[in-house]
Write a protein that holds these residues in place. Structure first.
Motif, PDB file in Angstrom:
ATOM      1  N   ILE A  22       5.291  11.114   7.420  1.00 21.01           N
ATOM      2  CA  ILE A  22       5.136  10.681   6.031  1.00 21.01           C
ATOM      3  C   ILE A  22       5.378   9.178   5.922  1.00 21.01           C
ATOM      4  O   ILE A  22       4.624   8.450   5.251  1.00 21.01           O
ATOM      5  CB  ILE A  22       6.102  11.469   5.121  1.00 21.01           C
ATOM      6  N   VAL A  23       6.413   8.696   6.602  1.00 28.01           N
ATOM      7  CA  VAL A  23       6.692   7.257   6.597  1.00 28.01           C
ATOM      8  C   VAL A  23       5.555   6.494   7.263  1.00 28.01           C
ATOM      9  O   VAL A  23       5.095   5.455   6.756  1.00 28.01           O
ATOM     10  CB  VAL A  23       8.031   6.969   7.307  1.00 28.01           C
ATOM     11  N   ILE A  74       3.001   3.597   5.694  1.00 26.43           N
ATOM     12  CA  ILE A  74       2.882   2.278   6.325  1.00 26.43           C
ATOM     13  C   ILE A  74       1.424   1.964   6.625  1.00 26.43           C
ATOM     14  O   ILE A  74       0.934   0.853   6.361  1.00 26.43           O
ATOM     15  CB  ILE A  74       3.735   2.220   7.603  1.00 26.43           C
ATOM     16  N   ILE A  75       0.703   2.939   7.187  1.00 29.48           N
ATOM     17  CA  ILE A  75      -0.722   2.741   7.478  1.00 29.48           C
ATOM     18  C   ILE A  75      -1.494   2.461   6.193  1.00 29.48           C
ATOM     19  O   ILE A  75      -2.353   1.578   6.141  1.00 29.48           O
ATOM     20  CB  ILE A  75      -1.293   3.981   8.203  1.00 29.48           C
ATOM     21  N   ALA A  76      -1.199   3.212   5.146  1.00 36.11           N
ATOM     22  CA  ALA A  76      -1.884   3.018   3.864  1.00 36.11           C
ATOM     23  C   ALA A  76      -1.612   1.633   3.305  1.00 36.11           C
ATOM     24  O   ALA A  76      -2.505   0.987   2.730  1.00 36.11           O
ATOM     25  CB  ALA A  76      -1.443   4.087   2.873  1.00 36.11           C
ATOM     26  N   SER A 114      -4.782   2.969  -4.397  1.00 30.77           N
ATOM     27  CA  SER A 114      -5.469   3.202  -3.124  1.00 30.77           C
ATOM     28  C   SER A 114      -4.495   3.577  -2.018  1.00 30.77           C
ATOM     29  O   SER A 114      -4.818   4.371  -1.126  1.00 30.77           O
ATOM     30  CB  SER A 114      -6.274   1.963  -2.727  1.00 30.77           C
ATOM     31  N   GLN A 115      -3.273   3.023  -2.078  1.00 32.79           N
ATOM     32  CA  GLN A 115      -2.284   3.359  -1.055  1.00 32.79           C
ATOM     33  C   GLN A 115      -1.852   4.819  -1.166  1.00 32.79           C
ATOM     34  O   GLN A 115      -1.772   5.532  -0.161  1.00 32.79           O
ATOM     35  CB  GLN A 115      -1.084   2.424  -1.178  1.00 32.79           C
ATOM     36  N   LEU A 116      -1.586   5.272  -2.376  1.00 34.28           N
ATOM     37  CA  LEU A 116      -1.234   6.681  -2.574  1.00 34.28           C
ATOM     38  C   LEU A 116      -2.415   7.589  -2.249  1.00 34.28           C
ATOM     39  O   LEU A 116      -2.232   8.684  -1.696  1.00 34.28           O
ATOM     40  CB  LEU A 116      -0.770   6.910  -4.018  1.00 34.28           C
ATOM     41  N   ALA A 117      -3.626   7.127  -2.585  1.00 32.09           N
ATOM     42  CA  ALA A 117      -4.813   7.937  -2.343  1.00 32.09           C
ATOM     43  C   ALA A 117      -5.081   8.139  -0.857  1.00 32.09           C
ATOM     44  O   ALA A 117      -5.767   9.099  -0.475  1.00 32.09           O
ATOM     45  CB  ALA A 117      -6.032   7.298  -3.005  1.00 32.09           C
ATOM     46  N   LEU A 118      -4.578   7.246  -0.014  1.00 32.19           N
ATOM     47  CA  LEU A 118      -4.734   7.412   1.430  1.00 32.19           C
ATOM     48  C   LEU A 118      -3.544   8.138   2.047  1.00 32.19           C
ATOM     49  O   LEU A 118      -3.716   9.024   2.890  1.00 32.19           O
ATOM     50  CB  LEU A 118      -4.914   6.051   2.106  1.00 32.19           C
ATOM     51  N   ALA A 119      -2.335   7.784   1.635  1.00 31.86           N
ATOM     52  CA  ALA A 119      -1.134   8.342   2.259  1.00 31.86           C
ATOM     53  C   ALA A 119      -0.974   9.834   1.955  1.00 31.86           C
ATOM     54  O   ALA A 119      -0.661  10.629   2.853  1.00 31.86           O
ATOM     55  CB  ALA A 119       0.107   7.572   1.795  1.00 31.86           C
TER      56      ALA A 119
END
Length: 269
Positions: A208-209, A213-215, A225-230
């Protein structure tokens, strides 16, 4: 009595000279490029480069004033950007054909039990790539531009450049298409005994971490967009664990058959 097929390598006699491998690789590359070229021609006929640009511009145009259009800053931008979009669309349309050519090249070097699980993984990987790109086009971009436009001052007229816009969304397509391959990677790791399902479960919190980080690295600096990827990556990780149980189910029995064959061999003599 031992099965004669167990006493010999099923790939014995299938070796080819190095030059033959190079010629086969050349042919497969040409076939793949030919398929991409055909798809580009079809897309150039309909909907055409302009139609493709209009399609990918829908998410941002929905959050721009009706009388405002994307601009082309560079001299050759009106030519090269539609051509770039046409090439990427042709590659995406021909993706199953391209993956089939890769499969046809490596299949002769695989054992029968490897072929049984490799082909489903290729199909699943292709579908997940399409799903990731569709998720970007129909959900992520709309929410992301709504979030960004909300910070635009009323005195500022936002007129994005088409070249930078296309580069941004293509990078998102690539990021989400690769991120959606998490189940395939997880299943391969379990199948080749590089990690156990129990280890994957215990690594869940760390993943999850890693996903967030990748997102944060590969997406624009906005929360949407970060939440949509993670979040999808975390869900796909769980899906990969479930799929790994199914893909690993047949392996112990195959190893048991080999052990039984080896045991029956000396007793029959």
């Amino acid at each position: 009595m031992a099965d004669p097929r167990d006493s010999a390598d099923e790939l014995a006699g299938t070796e080819q000279p190095f030059v033959a491998h190079l010629m086969e690789l050349r042919d497969r590359i040409l076939y793949a490029l030919g398929g991409v070229g055909v798809c580009m021609v079809l897309l150039a006929i309909w909907p055409g480069p302009s139609g493709l640009i209009d399609l990918i511009a829908v998410p941002i145009r929905a959050h721009m004033p009706p009388d405002v259009k994307l601009i082309a800053v560079g001299v050759f931008t009106p030519f090269f950007v539609p051509l770039k979009v046409l090439m990427m669309a042709g590659l995406l349309l021909a993706l199953p054909w391209v993956i089939y050519q890769i499969w046809a090249f490596v299949a002769p070097g695989l054992y029968s039990h490897e072929k049984r699980f490799a082909l489903p993984l290729i199909i699943i990987g292709s579908l997940l790539a399409y799903l990731g790109i569709a998720f970007v086009q129909f959900f992520v971009l709309d929410k992301m531009f709504a979030f960004i436009q909300g910070f635009t001052p009323a005195s500022v007229n936002a007129t994005p450049d088409i070249a930078s816009y296309v580069e941004a969304i293509l990078s998102l397509y690539l990021a989400f298409g690769l991120a959606f391959q998490v189940p395939v990677v997880v299943m391969l790791l379990v199948r080749f005994e590089m990690v156990s399902i129990e280890k994957l479960k215990s690594f869940r919190g760390y993943f999850i971490v890693v996903a967030f980080i990748i997102a944060a690295v590969v997406t624009p600096p906005d929360v949407i967009s970060q939440l949509a990827l993670a979040i999808p990556m975390c869900l796909l990780y769980e899906l990969g664990i479930i799929g790994a149980r199914w893909f690993a189910r047949g392996k112990p029995s195959a190893e048991a058959d080999e052990t039984a064959s080896a045991t029956d061999g000396p007793s029959s003599s």
